[in-house]
Motif scaffolding. Structure first.
Motif, short mmCIF file in Angstrom:
data_model
loop_
_atom_site.label_atom_id
_atom_site.label_comp_id
_atom_site.label_asym_id
_atom_site.label_seq_id
_atom_site.Cartn_x
_atom_site.Cartn_y
_atom_site.Cartn_z
N GLY A 176 7.26 -93.25 -122.85
CA GLY A 176 8.10 -92.63 -123.87
C GLY A 176 9.09 -91.78 -123.10
O GLY A 176 8.75 -90.69 -122.63
N ALA A 177 10.31 -92.25 -122.97
CA ALA A 177 11.23 -91.70 -121.95
C ALA A 177 11.89 -90.39 -122.38
O ALA A 177 12.32 -90.24 -123.52
N ILE A 178 12.03 -89.49 -121.42
CA ILE A 178 12.80 -88.26 -121.62
C ILE A 178 14.29 -88.56 -121.61
O ILE A 178 15.07 -87.92 -122.30
N ILE A 230 -3.14 -90.64 -120.46
CA ILE A 230 -1.84 -90.11 -120.90
C ILE A 230 -1.47 -88.92 -120.02
O ILE A 230 -2.29 -88.02 -119.80
N VAL A 231 -0.23 -88.94 -119.51
CA VAL A 231 0.35 -87.75 -118.88
C VAL A 231 1.53 -87.31 -119.73
O VAL A 231 2.23 -88.14 -120.32
N GLU A 232 1.71 -86.00 -119.84
CA GLU A 232 2.84 -85.51 -120.63
C GLU A 232 3.59 -84.46 -119.84
O GLU A 232 3.00 -83.59 -119.21
N ALA A 233 4.93 -84.59 -119.87
CA ALA A 233 5.77 -83.78 -118.98
C ALA A 233 5.98 -82.35 -119.47
O ALA A 233 6.34 -81.48 -118.68
N GLY A 234 5.80 -82.12 -120.76
CA GLY A 234 5.94 -80.75 -121.26
C GLY A 234 7.22 -80.46 -122.02
O GLY A 234 7.41 -79.37 -122.53
N GLY A 235 8.14 -81.43 -122.10
CA GLY A 235 9.37 -81.21 -122.85
C GLY A 235 10.52 -82.06 -122.35
O GLY A 235 10.44 -82.66 -121.26
N LEU A 258 12.59 -84.05 -116.88
CA LEU A 258 12.73 -85.43 -116.38
C LEU A 258 12.09 -85.60 -115.00
O LEU A 258 11.37 -86.57 -114.75
N ALA A 259 12.35 -84.65 -114.09
CA ALA A 259 11.80 -84.76 -112.73
C ALA A 259 10.27 -84.79 -112.77
O ALA A 259 9.63 -85.55 -112.02
N LYS A 260 9.69 -84.02 -113.66
CA LYS A 260 8.22 -83.99 -113.78
C LYS A 260 7.72 -85.33 -114.32
O LYS A 260 6.69 -85.85 -113.84
N GLN A 261 8.42 -85.91 -115.29
CA GLN A 261 7.99 -87.20 -115.82
C GLN A 261 8.02 -88.27 -114.72
O GLN A 261 7.08 -89.06 -114.58
N ILE A 262 9.09 -88.27 -113.95
CA ILE A 262 9.20 -89.25 -112.84
C ILE A 262 8.05 -89.06 -111.86
O ILE A 262 7.38 -90.02 -111.45
#
Length: 356
Positions: A123-125, A93-98, A102-106
């Motif tokens: 689980g999309a931002i 699991i990676v989690e973007a932080g909030g 969005l850029a971090k999730q990508i």
């Protein structure tokens, strides 16, 4: 290759340690598939969901979440970790932080793919902000499964999610069933959440349509941030202005925040609380008799199904492309018989970010 941010935030755990006795007991599960898949106006068809007994090999699955800061996403994380362990696959699991990241999730998903992920669960931002990425990943022959939040891309492999419109509708139906047309009118103060948010608008639409034609009179909706202080102030103001309110319905935060207020003012039994989605606080409130009811979207099962869909796609086995657990209302009648770990993470669950 960039470092996988947040990949190993907890020690990797063995399959044996994760696979609890109850893990095998979650299925078959009452679910609803959408036909045709991904269609906004698709028809809901009841199904009984059965996952694979085991994976053919230890596939490498990357799971990307907006964050793991609350019990909701903790529940989804519990579901994906448990199902990966049960099926015998690797999962990170990676989690973007909030939701601003969005850029971090990508970037995190790109890193996952570069490091050998064979399937991706997202689980999309953003509903549309990941569409280009999904297309690029799909072109590589890597299955992409949309879990919980919704993604607009037609290149998805599968969706494991439910509709917040249905969540709102189930809450409205529950009240309308108690106060049908022809019975004495009752007033409901309604707190849908932050104005303009997609999930809020969907829940609001479902709720309002469900109470049409009943004896429910919905006062002017009060939109606001889901911070506890904001919701508590909204409820206080509504009760002050409308002394005949019979129900307070809204977000989980609304119901949780209003419990103390209702007790302090001696309004128990005179004003009942409902939420249109489930959290541990709402669940506990129902058990203790402080909250009347809330629909459960079984977020743990949504996570489990997403992992099963990914494995099925990798193994070229039949799978339901667009499905989610059947939504049902939890109230004092069934709260003690619903298996808690289907609808919420276990008490004191600590997130597991890696399954080997």
């Amino acid at each position: 290759m960039k470092k996988l941010t947040g990949l190993i935030l907890a020690a990797a755990v063995s399959t044996a340690a994760l696979s609890q006795a109850l893990a095998d007991d979650w299925f078959p599960y009452d679910a609803a598939k959408i036909e045709p898949p991904f269609a906004a106006d698709g028809k809901s068809v009841d199904v009984s969901y059965e996952p694979l007994p085991k994976a053919e090999k230890a596939w490498n699955i990357c799971v990307s979440f907006p964050h793991m800061k609350d019990a909701y996403w903790l529940g989804v994380g519990y579901g994906v970790a448990e199902e990966a362990a049960r099926l015998g696959v690797k999962m990170n699991i990676v989690e973007a932080g909030g939701y601003t990241e969005l850029a971090k999730q990508i970037s995190q998903i790109e890193d996952c793919v570069a490091s050998g992920a064979e399937a991706v669960v997202i689980g999309a931002i953003s509903y549309d902000g990941l569409n280009n990425l999904v297309s690029e990943v799909a072109k590589k022959g890597i299955p992409v499964v949309d879990v919980i939040n919704g993604i607009g891309s037609p290149d998805l492999t599968a969706k494991s999610l439910v509709s917040f419109e249905v969540m709102g509708s189930k809450t409205g139906e529950y009240l309308a069933g108690k106060h049908p047309a022809g019975s004495e009118e009752v007033e409901v103060a309604w707190f849908p959440g932050p104005a303009g948010a997609g999930w809020v608008e969907a829940a609001h639409k479902g709720f309002m349509e469900a109470v049409k034609g009943s004896a429910i009179k919905v006062l002017e909706p009060k939109f606001g941030d889901t911070g506890k202080e904001v919701q508590l102030k909204l409820v206080e103001d509504a009760l002050q202005a409308n002394p005949n309110v019979r129900y307070v319905a809204g977000t989980a935060v609304t119901a949780e925040a209003a419990q103390g207020l209702i007790r302090e003012r001696g309004l128990q039994g005179k004003v009942d609380l409902l939420a249109f989605y489930m959290t541990p606080g709402v669940y506990e409130g129902i058990k203790r008799g402080f909250i009347l009811a809330a629909p459960a979207d079984s977020m743990v099962i949504q996570g489990r199904i997403a992992v099963d869909q990914a494995v099925r796609a990798l193994e070229k086995k039949d799978f339901i492309k667009h499905v989610g657990p059947k939504i049902f209302v939890v109230d004092p009648e069934n709260v003690n018989t619903v298996p808690q770990t289907n609808i919420l993470p276990p008490d004191d669950y600590k997130p597991v970010f890696s399954v080997n």
